[in-house]
Motif scaffolding. Structure first.
Motif, PDB file in Angstrom:
ATOM      1  N   PRO A 225       0.819  -1.219   0.000  1.00 35.63           N
ATOM      2  CA  PRO A 225       0.000   0.000   0.000  1.00 35.63           C
ATOM      3  C   PRO A 225       0.854   1.272   0.000  1.00 35.63           C
ATOM      4  CG  PRO A 225       0.115  -0.914   2.216  1.00 35.63           C
ATOM      5  CD  PRO A 225       0.866  -1.857   1.327  1.00 35.63           C
ATOM      6  N   TYR A 226       0.478   2.234  -0.816  1.00 38.46           N
ATOM      7  CA  TYR A 226       1.183   3.516  -0.899  1.00 38.46           C
ATOM      8  C   TYR A 226       0.199   4.664  -0.803  1.00 38.46           C
ATOM      9  CZ  TYR A 226       5.780   1.684  -2.164  1.00 38.46           C
ATOM     10  OH  TYR A 226       6.999   1.068  -2.130  1.00 38.46           O
ATOM     11  N   ARG A 227       0.658   5.784  -0.210  1.00 35.09           N
ATOM     12  CA  ARG A 227      -0.097   7.035  -0.219  1.00 35.09           C
ATOM     13  C   ARG A 227       0.534   7.973  -1.232  1.00 35.09           C
ATOM     14  NH1 ARG A 227      -4.921   6.570   1.671  1.00 35.09           N
ATOM     15  NH2 ARG A 227      -5.105   8.808   2.028  1.00 35.09           N
ATOM     16  N   SER A 228      -0.320   8.702  -1.946  1.00 30.18           N
ATOM     17  CA  SER A 228       0.135   9.682  -2.919  1.00 30.18           C
ATOM     18  C   SER A 228      -0.502  11.022  -2.581  1.00 30.18           C
ATOM     19  CB  SER A 228      -0.256   9.246  -4.336  1.00 30.18           C
ATOM     20  OG  SER A 228       0.307  10.117  -5.308  1.00 30.18           O
ATOM     21  N   TYR A 229       0.222  12.120  -2.800  1.00 31.98           N
ATOM     22  CA  TYR A 229      -0.198  13.431  -2.312  1.00 31.98           C
ATOM     23  C   TYR A 229      -0.412  14.432  -3.453  1.00 31.98           C
ATOM     24  CZ  TYR A 229       1.176  11.320   2.039  1.00 31.98           C
ATOM     25  OH  TYR A 229       1.263  10.453   3.093  1.00 31.98           O
ATOM     26  N   VAL A 230      -1.373  15.334  -3.259  1.00 29.82           N
ATOM     27  CA  VAL A 230      -1.681  16.360  -4.246  1.00 29.82           C
ATOM     28  C   VAL A 230      -1.969  17.678  -3.527  1.00 29.82           C
ATOM     29  CG1 VAL A 230      -3.076  16.994  -6.248  1.00 29.82           C
ATOM     30  CG2 VAL A 230      -2.835  14.581  -5.638  1.00 29.82           C
ATOM     31  N   ILE A 231      -1.430  18.782  -4.073  1.00 27.83           N
ATOM     32  CA  ILE A 231      -1.858  20.107  -3.619  1.00 27.83           C
ATOM     33  C   ILE A 231      -2.318  20.888  -4.851  1.00 27.83           C
ATOM     34  CG2 ILE A 231      -0.370  20.178  -1.584  1.00 27.83           C
ATOM     35  CD1 ILE A 231       1.540  21.994  -3.102  1.00 27.83           C
ATOM     36  N   ALA A 232      -3.302  21.757  -4.660  1.00 30.69           N
ATOM     37  CA  ALA A 232      -3.808  22.605  -5.737  1.00 30.69           C
ATOM     38  C   ALA A 232      -3.467  24.044  -5.396  1.00 30.69           C
ATOM     39  CB  ALA A 232      -5.316  22.428  -5.884  1.00 30.69           C
ATOM     40  N   GLY A 269       1.437  16.897  -7.774  1.00 27.36           N
ATOM     41  CA  GLY A 269       1.313  15.648  -7.032  1.00 27.36           C
ATOM     42  C   GLY A 269       2.589  14.842  -6.998  1.00 27.36           C
ATOM     43  N   GLY A 270       2.537  13.777  -6.186  1.00 28.50           N
ATOM     44  CA  GLY A 270       3.665  12.851  -6.098  1.00 28.50           C
ATOM     45  C   GLY A 270       4.141  12.642  -4.674  1.00 28.50           C
ATOM     46  N   LEU A 271       5.464  12.452  -4.536  1.00 31.82           N
ATOM     47  CA  LEU A 271       6.130  12.172  -3.253  1.00 31.82           C
ATOM     48  C   LEU A 271       5.473  11.009  -2.521  1.00 31.82           C
ATOM     49  CD1 LEU A 271       7.110  15.711  -1.910  1.00 31.82           C
ATOM     50  CD2 LEU A 271       8.369  14.169  -3.404  1.00 31.82           C
ATOM     51  N   PHE A 284       3.435  16.825   2.100  1.00 33.26           N
ATOM     52  CA  PHE A 284       2.769  18.045   1.654  1.00 33.26           C
ATOM     53  C   PHE A 284       3.740  19.227   1.645  1.00 33.26           C
ATOM     54  CE2 PHE A 284      -1.327  15.955   3.020  1.00 33.26           C
ATOM     55  CZ  PHE A 284      -1.883  15.939   1.749  1.00 33.26           C
ATOM     56  N   ALA A 285       4.589  19.305   2.673  1.00 35.93           N
ATOM     57  CA  ALA A 285       5.579  20.390   2.726  1.00 35.93           C
ATOM     58  C   ALA A 285       6.567  20.265   1.573  1.00 35.93           C
ATOM     59  CB  ALA A 285       6.316  20.367   4.066  1.00 35.93           C
ATOM     60  N   GLY A 286       6.933  19.022   1.243  1.00 37.34           N
ATOM     61  CA  GLY A 286       7.847  18.790   0.138  1.00 37.34           C
ATOM     62  C   GLY A 286       7.258  19.226  -1.191  1.00 37.34           C
ATOM     63  N   LEU A 287       5.954  18.927  -1.399  1.00 32.33           N
ATOM     64  CA  LEU A 287       5.294  19.366  -2.622  1.00 32.33           C
ATOM     65  C   LEU A 287       5.227  20.899  -2.686  1.00 32.33           C
ATOM     66  CD1 LEU A 287       2.256  16.929  -3.081  1.00 32.33           C
ATOM     67  CD2 LEU A 287       4.363  17.018  -4.421  1.00 32.33           C
ATOM     68  N   GLU A 288       4.925  21.519  -1.553  1.00 33.77           N
ATOM     69  CA  GLU A 288       4.853  22.978  -1.533  1.00 33.77           C
ATOM     70  C   GLU A 288       6.220  23.600  -1.829  1.00 33.77           C
ATOM     71  OE1 GLU A 288       3.703  26.730   1.397  1.00 33.77           O
ATOM     72  OE2 GLU A 288       3.116  24.692   1.977  1.00 33.77           O
ATOM     73  N   ASN A 289       7.275  23.074  -1.211  1.00 32.96           N
ATOM     74  CA  ASN A 289       8.618  23.602  -1.458  1.00 32.96           C
ATOM     75  C   ASN A 289       9.006  23.434  -2.922  1.00 32.96           C
ATOM     76  OD1 ASN A 289       8.910  24.284   1.227  1.00 32.96           O
ATOM     77  ND2 ASN A 289       9.985  22.393   1.774  1.00 32.96           N
ATOM     78  N   TYR A 290       8.653  22.276  -3.474  1.00 34.36           N
ATOM     79  CA  TYR A 290       8.980  21.990  -4.871  1.00 34.36           C
ATOM     80  C   TYR A 290       8.291  22.982  -5.803  1.00 34.36           C
ATOM     81  CZ  TYR A 290       8.965  19.554  -9.370  1.00 34.36           C
ATOM     82  OH  TYR A 290       9.095  19.245 -10.699  1.00 34.36           O
ATOM     83  N   ILE A 291       7.000  23.188  -5.611  1.00 32.29           N
ATOM     84  CA  ILE A 291       6.262  24.036  -6.545  1.00 32.29           C
ATOM     85  C   ILE A 291       6.636  25.505  -6.381  1.00 32.29           C
ATOM     86  CG2 ILE A 291       4.135  24.609  -5.261  1.00 32.29           C
ATOM     87  CD1 ILE A 291       4.465  23.234  -8.875  1.00 32.29           C
ATOM     88  N   ARG A 292       6.948  25.932  -5.141  1.00 30.96           N
ATOM     89  CA  ARG A 292       7.368  27.329  -4.931  1.00 30.96           C
ATOM     90  C   ARG A 292       8.751  27.592  -5.531  1.00 30.96           C
ATOM     91  NH1 ARG A 292       4.039  30.357  -1.841  1.00 30.96           N
ATOM     92  NH2 ARG A 292       2.591  29.297  -0.407  1.00 30.96           N
ATOM     93  N   LYS A 293       9.537  26.545  -5.659  1.00 30.12           N
ATOM     94  CA  LYS A 293      10.870  26.692  -6.259  1.00 30.12           C
ATOM     95  C   LYS A 293      10.776  27.056  -7.738  1.00 30.12           C
ATOM     96  CE  LYS A 293      15.152  24.093  -7.062  1.00 30.12           C
ATOM     97  NZ  LYS A 293      15.860  22.788  -6.833  1.00 30.12           N
TER      98      LYS A 293
END
Length: 487
Positions: A225-232, A269-271, A284-293
Motif C-alpha cells: 500500500p502507498y499514499r500519494s499526495y496532491v496540492i492545488a 502531485g507525487g512524493l 505536503f511540505a515537500g510538494l509545496e517547497n517543490y512548486i514554490r521553487k
C-alpha cells in the motif's frame, strides 16, 4: 440517482462490492448485458481512491512496457499496452454515449529527465513504448520551468473529473435497472449451492471492487500500500501549462491544471510513500517547497492524498479470487494507474461473469505464477511488514503519556504498561482505541494530516473513533473506555 431497494427474495446475477470506478464500470457493463446487479458500497460512491485520484488518463503506465516485457514477455507487454488503450477507450465511450459532463480534456503528456541516469531510463521507456505501438516521440520543448536534459511527448493523453464521471455511470446504471446500496459493509461471504450471501444480498457472483479485497488474503503479501499526495495552487501569473507533465525523480512529481469552481489551479502531485511509514506533513511540505521553487504561487487552495497498491510483479490482479469459492472475483494492484486499469477491469470481470473469453484474462489472472525476478521484491516488501508487526508490538519506539498529547493530535502512547492509540480532540477529549489493526494484528500509526490511524503493514486506515476508512480491515479498532489522562 441511487436506488437501495434490495429484495431479500431476489437472487441477483452479481453483487459488486465497492462503488468506485472498477465497481461502477463492472456493474454497468453487466446491467447493460441484461443481468440483474446490485452495488454494495461501505461509504458513498467514489469515497475511496476514485475521489482522491488526480485523474490522469494515459496511454502509458507506472510499470513501463520494458518492465512488463522483462516479466511477461513481448506478448505480455503488448497485451498490457492494449489493455491500457482499451481502458481509455471505455472511459471515452461512456462519456460520449451518456453525455457525461466531467471536464474531459485531451492533452499532450510530457515525461522529462533531469540528469544522465534519468535520460537513460527515458530511452528505455521510449523503446519499450515504440515496440508495443504506443505513440511517443522525443521533444526539445516541455511547458515546464524545470531545467531538463531529455524529454518525451505522448499525444492523446487526457484528464477529467472522476466523481462527475462516476455520477454519470451511476445514473446510467440506475436507469438500466441497477440497484445501489450505500453505507453497506460486506465483511464475509457465505456460499451455499453456488449462491453467495453477502449480508442480506444473495447473488450468483461476487465482485470485490474494493481496491484490496477485505480480510486476510493472498494479496496482502503481493501488493504494497502507498499514499500519494496532491496540492492545488493558484499562480500569480495566471499562466498554467496546458499539458500533463511528469519528472523521472524517485519519488516523482507531476503537474497539470484544472478548473475548480470556475478558477484555474495547478495540481501538483507525487512524493508517494508506503502507507503508515512516513510523515504526510513532510510530503505536503515537500510538494509545496517543490512548486514554490519553480512557480510563483499566489496561494494554496486544497491538499489531499489517496491510496493505491503496487503489485509485486508490476501488473494488476483481475479475475477469479484465489482460494475463494468459484464465482468470487476481485481486482487489485493498479499501481498509480487506476483510471485506465479500473476501467479495463470492469470489462474483464463482466466478461468472466458472462462466461465470455477476454484476451487479457490470462495475463492479469490473480492465480498466475510469479516471475522469478519478482521474488526479491516480494521478500523485501514482506520483510518490512514483518518488522512492523514485531517492532511496533513490542515497544521499540519511545513511550509517551496522555497528558503530553496536544489537542488535535494522536499518538500510540503507553498507559499503565499498555499501548493505546490515543487522539485528543480540540475540546480536550481523549479518543482511546486499541492500536492493534483488526486485519492482521500490526500496530497502527497516527496520520496527523488526515486525522486517521494508518496500518504500516497492509494499508488499512481508521478514523478517530476506530471506524474503517480503508480496507482490507473490516472491523473497527476496539474502543478503550474511561481513559485517565493523568496516568
Amino acid at each position: 440517482m441511487s436506488s437501495s431497494n434490495v429484495e431479500s427474495s431476489t437472487i441477483y446475477d452479481a453483487v459488486v462490492v465497492g462503488g468506485g470506478i472498477t465497481g461502477l464500470t463492472t456493474a454497468l457493463l453487466l446491467q447493460e448485458a441484461g443481468k440483474k446487479v446490485v452495488i454494495a458500497e461501505a461509504h458513498t460512491l467514489g469515497f475511496g481512491s476514485t475521489s482522491g485520484t488526480s485523474a490522469h488518463i494515459n496511454t502509458f503506465a507506472d510499470t513501463t512496457f520494458t518492465e512488463a516485457e522483462s516479466a511477461f514477455g513481448a506478448k505480455g507487454a503488448q497485451l498490457f499496452a492494449d489493455a491500457i488503450a482499451e481502458g481509455l477507450g471505455l472511459i471515452k465511450g461512456y462519456i460520449n454515449r451518456y453525455g457525461i459532463a466531467c471536464d474531459y480534456e485531451t492533452k499532450p503528456g510530457f515525461l522529462y529527465a533531469e540528469n544522465d541516469d534519468e535520460a537513460k531510463q527515458l530511452e528505455e521507456i521510449y523503446h519499450g513504448a515504440v515496440k508495443v505501438g504506443v505513440a511517443v516521440n522525443y521533444t526539445d520543448e516541455v511547458p515546464t520551468p524545470v531545467p531538463f536534459k531529455k524529454a518525451l511527448i505522448w499525444d492523446g493523453q487526457a484528464q477529467f473529473h472522476p466523481i462527475n464521471y462516476l455520477h454519470g455511470l451511476q445514473k446510467a446504471f440506475v436507469a438500466a435497472g441497477g440497484v445501489i446500496r450505500e453505507n453497506t459493509i460486506i465483511t464475509t461471504i457465505e456460499t451455499n449451492s453456488g449462491i453467495h450471501s453477502a449480508g442480506d444480498i444473495r447473488a450468483r457472483a461476487v465482485i470485490y471492487a474494493t481496491h484490496m479485497p477485505p480480510n486476510l488474503n493472498l494479496f496482502n503479501f503481493e501488493c504494497a500500500p502507498y499514499r500519494s499526495y496532491v496540492i492545488a495552487v493558484k499562480l500569480k501569473s495566471g499562466k498554467y501549462p496546458n499539458a500533463l507533465i511528469y519528472d523521472c525523480q524517485e519519488p516523482y512529481h507531476y503537474v497539470r491544471s484544472h478548473v475548480v469552481d470556475g478558477e484555474r489551479l495547478l495540481l501538483v502531485g507525487g512524493l508517494d510513500h508506503k502507507t503508515g511509514h512516513e510523515d504526510p506533513a513532510k510530503a505536503f511540505a515537500g510538494l509545496e517547497n517543490y512548486i514554490r521553487k519553480y512557480y510563483n504561487v499566489s496561494s494554496i487552495k486544497y491538499q489531499w492524498s489517496s491510496q493505491y497498491y503496487v503489485p509485486v510483479d508490476g501488473l494488476p490482479y483481475i479475475g477469479q479470487m484465489p482460494m475463494a469459492k468459484q464465482g468470487i472475483y476481485c481486482a487489485t494492484g493498479y499501481n498509480g494507474n487506476g483510471m485506465m486499469l479500473g476501467s479495463i477491469s470492469g470489462k474483464i470481470l463482466s466478461d468472466a461473469v458472462l462466461g465470455l473469453e477476454n484476451e487479457y484474462a490470462d495475463l492479469f489472472r490473480p492465480s498466475r505464477v510469479k516471475p522469478i525476478d519478482s521474488f526479491s521484491e516480494l521478500v523485501k516488501e514482506n520483510a518490512d511488514v514483518a518488522y512492523h508487526f514485531i517492532a511496533d508490538r513490542f515497544g521499540i519506539h519511545e513511550s509517551d503519556s496522555l497528558k503530553r498529547l496536544k489537542p488535535g493530535t494522536g499518538k500510540v502512547v503507553e498507559v499503565d504498561g499498555k499501548k493505546i492509540a490515543a487522539y485528543r480532540d480540540d475540546a480536550g477529549t481523549i479518543h482511546a482505541l486499541s492500536p492493534v489493526c483488526t486485519h492482521a494484528g500490526c500496530v497502527v500509526g497516527w496520520n496527523n494530516e488526515e486525522k486517521s490511524w494508518d496500518c504500516p503493514c497492509h494499508g488499512a486506515r481508521f478514523d478517530i473513533d476506530g471506524k474503517v476508512l480503508t480496507g482490507p480491515a473490516t472491523r473497527s479498532l476496539a474502543k478503550i473506555e474511561n481513559t485517565n489522562p493523568q496516568h
